[in-house]
Design a protein around this motif. Structure first.
Motif, short mmCIF file in Angstrom:
data_model
loop_
_atom_site.label_atom_id
_atom_site.label_comp_id
_atom_site.label_asym_id
_atom_site.label_seq_id
_atom_site.Cartn_x
_atom_site.Cartn_y
_atom_site.Cartn_z
N VAL A 66 -0.42 -3.76 -0.95
CA VAL A 66 -0.92 -3.16 -2.19
C VAL A 66 -0.24 -1.82 -2.41
N ILE A 68 -0.11 1.69 -4.52
CA ILE A 68 -1.05 2.52 -5.28
C ILE A 68 -0.35 3.78 -5.75
N ILE A 80 -8.14 5.63 -1.69
CA ILE A 80 -7.64 4.88 -0.54
C ILE A 80 -8.60 5.00 0.64
N VAL A 96 -2.27 2.41 6.13
CA VAL A 96 -1.94 3.21 4.95
C VAL A 96 -0.59 3.88 5.18
N LEU A 160 -1.76 -0.65 2.52
CA LEU A 160 -1.86 0.16 1.31
C LEU A 160 -0.70 1.15 1.30
N GLU A 162 1.05 4.14 -0.58
CA GLU A 162 0.77 5.18 -1.57
C GLU A 162 2.05 5.90 -1.98
N THR A 177 5.71 -4.11 -2.49
CA THR A 177 4.34 -4.62 -2.41
C THR A 177 4.13 -5.87 -3.26
N TRP A 259 -11.09 -4.42 -5.60
CA TRP A 259 -10.57 -5.30 -4.55
C TRP A 259 -10.62 -6.77 -4.98
#
Length: 336
Positions: A66, A68, A80, A96, A160, A162, A177, A259
């Motif tokens: 994912v 972000i 997050i 992350v 995740l 970022e 991603t 989600w």
């Protein structure tokens, strides 16, 4: 997603074999050591990193990846932290990774990720790793992808990624991603003027944060503005129209909805074969990113080029040598 039979494993030294085993066992210290090896610029370390990744590759590819993004102040870190904690509570293991293209001056990550994500930082089922830029966004993306593979081999099933939300970092993360989530602030009427069309084209999900208290009405208005903006764009997917939701990282309202959209996107794009095709295309982009990275490394490390470059740069700066001729000479020194 990954077919292990396609990737021959390399024979490893005893130390690397032990590291690979520890990574597969999910040992956090081993994961950190493997990532440090991957990020190293030393030629010997890079060779070890390639061998390690080749060995780990059959155990990668199954995580939900994912991306972000969002402007500073939108609440990415809080989101997050809350989302990651929500997922670990449901039994997921969350990694992350932060793509930080803004730290070119120091070479380090600009954000203290672990201090900004206090819950995840203390969660045994979470792993947080910033990615120093080393001066180039392409380099960041390449190292972040390799870091992602290490985390997947260690059993992290949600990744995740970022981005600080500036420049081309959004495109880089979208290319890493499965789904790209754009976090927005209330007040879209003022912001739409400055939003890049490219960001809306990249987004698979738009989530308006701070939909609580006095901001709730404004957040709903903002969501309506973004929905209207998306209607004029052609969706990148035949099976997915990017939804626009409101949520509050502060109150956690809407986190489960966010989600659920991620899972819905994965289900639909997988069934249509789009996710598999997207990852194949990403693999090719990764290959060329690594080629570019190695060419730049060779340029900076070749002794003949390093000895000649200062004079070429001075001549170009003074206007006594055309840029094209200087580039030709460097290429010739490299044997091109």
């Amino acid at each position: 997603m990954t077919n292990a039979a396609c990737y021959p494993t390399s024979s490893l030294s005893p130390a690397l074999a032990a590291l690979a085993k520890a990574v597969r066992a999910g040992q956090r210290a081993a994961v950190a050591r493997a990532i440090t090896l991957v990020e190293s610029k030393k030629p010997a370390h890079q060779a070890d990193a390639r061998a390690l990744l080749a060995n780990l590759l059959p155990d990668t590819g199954r995580a939900i990846r994912v991306g972000i993004t969002g402007v500073p102040g939108v609440g990415k870190s809080t989101t997050i932290d809350v989302l990651g904690s929500h997922l670990t509570a449901k039994g997921h293991r969350v990694a992350v990774l932060a793509v930080d293209p803004s730290s070119t001056r120091t070479g380090g990550s600009i954000l203290g990720d672990k201090t900004r994500m206090v819950n995840l930082a203390a969660d045994d089922n979470a792993f947080i790793r910033p990615s120093p830029s080393a001066g180039t966004l392409g380099g960041v993306a390449a190292k972040t992808r390799e870091t992602m593979l290490v985390c997947e081999a260690a059993g992290y099933d949600v990744i995740l990624v970022e981005t600080v939300g500036i420049g081309q970092s959004e495109t880089a993360v979208a290319d890493l991603t499965d789904i790209f989530v754009a976090l927005m602030l209330p007040g879209a009427g003022d912001e739409l003027q400055g939003i890049k069309k490219g960001l809306l084209e990249l987004a698979d999900l738009i989530a308006v944060n701070k939909a609580d208290g006095d901001n709730l009405a404004r957040a709903r208005i903002a969501a309506a503005e973004y929905k209207a903006a998306l209607h004029i764009l052609t969706p990148a997917s035949e099976v997915w129209q990017p939804p626009v939701i409101t949520y509050s990282a502060a109150t956690k309202d809407g986190i489960e909805l966010l989600w659920s959209h991620v899972l819905d996107h994965r289900t639909k794009t997988t069934a249509a074969g789009e996710l598999q095709e997207k990852r194949r295309a990403q693999q090719v982009k990764w290959m060329w990113a690594m080629v570019d990275d190695r060419l730049k490394s060779r340029i900076h490390n070749d002794p003949l080029v390093r000895a000649r470059v200062p004079a070429l740069e001075q001549a170009v700066a003074e206007g006594s040598l055309p840029v094209s001729l200087a580039a030709d000479e460097i290429a010739e020194l490299l044997g091109f």
